[in-house]
Scaffold this motif. Structure first.
Motif, mmCIF file in Angstrom:
data_model
loop_
_atom_site.group_PDB
_atom_site.id
_atom_site.type_symbol
_atom_site.label_atom_id
_atom_site.label_comp_id
_atom_site.label_asym_id
_atom_site.label_seq_id
_atom_site.Cartn_x
_atom_site.Cartn_y
_atom_site.Cartn_z
ATOM 1 N N LEU A 154 0.617 4.128 -10.901
ATOM 2 C CA LEU A 154 -0.508 4.010 -9.988
ATOM 3 C C LEU A 154 -1.367 5.272 -9.985
ATOM 4 N N SER A 155 -2.663 5.073 -9.783
ATOM 5 C CA SER A 155 -3.525 6.220 -9.520
ATOM 6 C C SER A 155 -3.222 6.748 -8.117
ATOM 7 N N GLN A 156 -3.745 7.919 -7.808
ATOM 8 C CA GLN A 156 -3.487 8.513 -6.493
ATOM 9 C C GLN A 156 -4.019 7.604 -5.383
ATOM 10 N N THR A 157 -5.191 7.040 -5.578
ATOM 11 C CA THR A 157 -5.766 6.163 -4.549
ATOM 12 C C THR A 157 -4.968 4.871 -4.422
ATOM 13 N N GLU A 158 -4.556 4.284 -5.543
ATOM 14 C CA GLU A 158 -3.748 3.066 -5.495
ATOM 15 C C GLU A 158 -2.431 3.323 -4.775
ATOM 16 N N LEU A 178 -8.175 1.078 6.399
ATOM 17 C CA LEU A 178 -7.746 1.575 5.087
ATOM 18 C C LEU A 178 -8.649 2.705 4.616
ATOM 19 N N ILE A 179 -9.948 2.583 4.854
ATOM 20 C CA ILE A 179 -10.865 3.666 4.467
ATOM 21 C C ILE A 179 -10.512 4.945 5.208
ATOM 22 N N GLU A 180 -10.260 4.844 6.500
ATOM 23 C CA GLU A 180 -9.930 6.032 7.292
ATOM 24 C C GLU A 180 -8.630 6.665 6.830
ATOM 25 N N ARG A 181 -7.605 5.842 6.541
ATOM 26 C CA ARG A 181 -6.292 6.381 6.169
ATOM 27 C C ARG A 181 -6.259 6.927 4.740
ATOM 28 N N VAL A 182 -6.984 6.272 3.831
ATOM 29 C CA VAL A 182 -6.897 6.634 2.411
ATOM 30 C C VAL A 182 -7.986 7.622 2.007
ATOM 31 N N TRP A 183 -9.218 7.392 2.454
ATOM 32 C CA TRP A 183 -10.333 8.240 2.035
ATOM 33 C C TRP A 183 -10.704 9.284 3.078
ATOM 34 N N ALA A 196 -12.297 -3.138 -4.495
ATOM 35 C CA ALA A 196 -12.169 -2.783 -5.904
ATOM 36 C C ALA A 196 -10.802 -2.170 -6.198
ATOM 37 N N HIS A 197 -10.342 -1.280 -5.319
ATOM 38 C CA HIS A 197 -9.042 -0.647 -5.554
ATOM 39 C C HIS A 197 -7.885 -1.607 -5.283
ATOM 40 N N ILE A 198 -8.053 -2.521 -4.353
ATOM 41 C CA ILE A 198 -7.020 -3.534 -4.129
ATOM 42 C C ILE A 198 -6.885 -4.420 -5.361
ATOM 43 N N ARG A 199 -8.007 -4.774 -5.985
ATOM 44 C CA ARG A 199 -7.935 -5.574 -7.218
ATOM 45 C C ARG A 199 -7.141 -4.849 -8.294
ATOM 46 N N GLN A 200 -7.388 -3.559 -8.469
ATOM 47 C CA GLN A 200 -6.664 -2.786 -9.475
ATOM 48 C C GLN A 200 -5.181 -2.706 -9.136
ATOM 49 N N LEU A 201 -4.883 -2.516 -7.849
ATOM 50 C CA LEU A 201 -3.493 -2.445 -7.407
ATOM 51 C C LEU A 201 -2.787 -3.771 -7.654
ATOM 52 N N ARG A 202 -3.466 -4.872 -7.379
ATOM 53 C CA ARG A 202 -2.877 -6.198 -7.601
ATOM 54 C C ARG A 202 -2.481 -6.395 -9.059
ATOM 55 N N VAL A 203 -3.357 -5.975 -9.965
ATOM 56 C CA VAL A 203 -3.073 -6.141 -11.398
ATOM 57 C C VAL A 203 -1.747 -5.478 -11.755
ATOM 58 N N LYS A 204 -1.504 -4.303 -11.227
ATOM 59 C CA LYS A 204 -0.276 -3.575 -11.552
ATOM 60 C C LYS A 204 0.946 -4.191 -10.884
ATOM 61 N N LEU A 205 0.785 -4.688 -9.657
ATOM 62 C CA LEU A 205 1.904 -5.344 -8.973
ATOM 63 C C LEU A 205 2.250 -6.677 -9.630
ATOM 64 N N ILE A 219 -11.837 -9.575 7.047
ATOM 65 C CA ILE A 219 -11.141 -8.577 7.868
ATOM 66 C C ILE A 219 -10.480 -7.503 7.016
ATOM 67 N N GLY A 220 -9.490 -7.898 6.207
ATOM 68 C CA GLY A 220 -8.775 -6.897 5.430
ATOM 69 C C GLY A 220 -7.633 -7.477 4.641
ATOM 70 N N TYR A 221 -6.516 -6.723 4.599
ATOM 71 C CA TYR A 221 -5.405 -7.100 3.729
ATOM 72 C C TYR A 221 -4.074 -6.917 4.447
ATOM 73 N N VAL A 222 -3.067 -7.651 3.963
ATOM 74 C CA VAL A 222 -1.728 -7.546 4.534
ATOM 75 C C VAL A 222 -0.718 -7.647 3.402
ATOM 76 N N LEU A 223 0.322 -6.801 3.444
ATOM 77 C CA LEU A 223 1.411 -6.914 2.491
ATOM 78 C C LEU A 223 2.394 -7.940 3.039
ATOM 79 N N GLN A 224 2.562 -9.029 2.304
ATOM 80 C CA GLN A 224 3.385 -10.131 2.768
ATOM 81 C C GLN A 224 4.838 -9.917 2.383
ATOM 82 N N VAL A 225 5.739 -9.968 3.350
ATOM 83 C CA VAL A 225 7.168 -9.732 3.087
ATOM 84 C C VAL A 225 7.964 -10.917 3.603
#
Length: 225
Positions: A154-158, A178-183, A196-205, A219-225
């Motif tokens: 992963l990149s640092q941002t991912e 996410l912008i506040e926490r990451v950037w 854009a970064h979520i798309r890149q992260l998805r490709v790797k996952l 709204i946003g995103y959620v990691l589904q468990v």
């Protein structure tokens, strides 16, 4: 276990032979004929392991190995040597090699050593201070992440995005959060930088399983468990 392998060998006959044998075990192999090409490939691709010939034109194997380690690249490196002298093996191990094989190479032994290196690396890479959600494991202190038994490149941002999603797995995180926490709180953007970064992260996952990131439209995103 299928591996992404960089084979660095200047003898074209031996290069084709070893690459073909490794492909027969289910591995994906890229080849380099000299040290300069090897360093260029490592800088552009993520490899699970490097098989590195000792004697290479332009930049020898030991120099390549030292440069890899100096750059902080810690993938396993297995040295190929036709020398067979104890001091040469010691020099390779001291320079950062994980193992060595003396030519001529037995393909079964080579594959077994590669698998053993990967098993050992997975155990040693998992520190105690990890957090997990489903099959995703993250070490914040080492900025390392895995899905199942597979390390994620992963990149640092991912990495930061995934860390926030794992920390709040099952909870919807808005784009603003996410912008506040990451950037950072003061970051201002009019672009779809999060998407854009979520798309890149998805490709790797998705390399190691189904897509674990759910999209909540508008709204946003959620990691589904």
């Amino acid at each position: 276990m299928s591996l992404q392998i960089l084979l660095v060998e200047d003898d074209l006959h031996l290069q084709r032979q070893i690459a073909g044998q490794l492909a027969g075990f289910g591995h994906e192999v890229q080849v380099a004929g000299d040290g300069t090409e090897a360093l260029s490939l490592v800088g552009r691709h993520a490899f699970d392991v490097v098989i590195l010939d000792w004697m290479l034109p332009s930049v020898d194997g030991i120099t390549v190995l030292r440069e890899l380690r100096a750059e902080g690249m810690d993938m396993p490196v297995l040295m190929l040597t036709a020398l067979g002298h104890t001091m040469d093996k010691v020099e390779g191990l001291e320079a950062g090699a994980d193992d060595y094989v003396v030519k001529p190479v037995d393909p079964l032994e080579l594959n077994a050593r590669l698998q053993a290196l990967m098993r050992a690396r997975k155990v040693s890479e998992r520190p105690a201070n990890t957090i997990a959600a489903g099959d995703i494991v993250i070490s914040p202190s080492r900025m390392a992440a895995w899905r199942g038994d597979q390390p994620l490149n992963l990149s640092q941002t991912e990495f930061k995005l995934l860390l926030e999603l794992v920390r709040d797995a099952g909870t919807v995180l808005t784009r603003a959060m996410l912008i506040e926490r990451v950037w950072g709180r003061d970051f201002v953007t009019t672009t779809n930088i999060v998407d854009a970064h979520i798309r890149q992260l998805r490709v790797k996952l998705l390399q190691y399983g189904e897509d674990p990131i759910g999209t909540v439209r508008g709204i946003g995103y959620v990691l589904q468990v």
